[in-house]
Design a protein around this motif. Structure first.
Motif, short mmCIF file in Angstrom:
data_model
loop_
_atom_site.label_atom_id
_atom_site.label_comp_id
_atom_site.label_asym_id
_atom_site.label_seq_id
_atom_site.Cartn_x
_atom_site.Cartn_y
_atom_site.Cartn_z
N HIS A 94 1.39 -1.34 0.16
CA HIS A 94 0.08 0.24 0.47
C HIS A 94 0.65 1.58 -0.01
N PRO A 95 0.37 1.79 -1.25
CA PRO A 95 1.57 3.33 -1.18
C PRO A 95 0.82 4.54 0.06
N ARG A 96 1.51 5.00 0.60
CA ARG A 96 1.10 5.65 1.62
C ARG A 96 -0.31 6.95 1.41
N ARG A 124 3.78 1.56 8.03
CA ARG A 124 2.33 2.03 9.04
C ARG A 124 1.15 2.40 9.19
N PHE A 125 0.46 1.25 9.91
CA PHE A 125 -0.95 0.72 8.35
C PHE A 125 -1.78 1.02 9.76
N ARG A 126 -2.71 1.83 9.80
CA ARG A 126 -4.24 2.24 10.74
C ARG A 126 -5.44 1.05 10.26
N GLU A 132 -0.68 4.98 6.24
CA GLU A 132 0.14 6.23 7.15
C GLU A 132 0.74 6.31 6.58
N GLU A 133 1.59 4.62 6.28
CA GLU A 133 3.26 5.47 5.53
C GLU A 133 3.04 4.33 4.37
#
Length: 132
Positions: free
Chosen positions: A44-46, A69-71, A101-102
């Motif tokens: 996943h891209p930011r 960093r993934f929410r 998120e990143e």
């Protein structure tokens, strides 16, 4: 594949099937076909986010952060996966969505493998529907 064994690379194979490595949507003759579970190597891209919330969930899911960093969003609660190996598990009936998120790599395991969670219909590529 004739011997029932498949050897691959998650990053390369994921690019061919919207991230999905294993599940009901693979050809029944493929060792990666499973109605028991699904496995996704999600890159996943930011800023990438799920187009729509999943509601009426009928599966259990595990998401493990490989990098980034993934929410993961749940009604009234956000869970941030920030360190390699952080994970979250949720079950049937838990609505959810997500946001990168990143730039992130996330391994997702869901069970059982059932159709019906696509954001849009399957395209002509023969892969699983987008949004899985």
């Amino acid at each position: 594949m004739t011997d029932g064994v498949y050897v691959g690379n998650a990053g390369k194979d994921a690019a061919l099937d919207r991230g999905w490595l294993l599940g009901h949507f693979k050809d029944p003759a493929d060792p990666r076909h499973s109605e028991a579970l699904e496995i996704k190597w999600g890159v996943h891209p930011r800023g990438d986010e799920r187009a729509h919330w999943v509601t009426g969930e009928e599966r259990t899911a595990l998401q493990v952060l490989v990098s980034g960093r993934f929410r993961v969003e749940f009604p009234g609660r956000s869970v941030v996966l920030a360190e390699q190996g952080d994970y979250v598990v949720w079950g049937r009936g838990v609505d959810h969505s997500w946001y990168a998120e990143e730039e992130s790599v996330v391994l997702t395991v869901r069970w059982p493998s059932v159709p019906g969670y696509a954001v849009v219909e399957q395209d002509d590529s023969g892969g699983p529907p987008a949004g899985h």
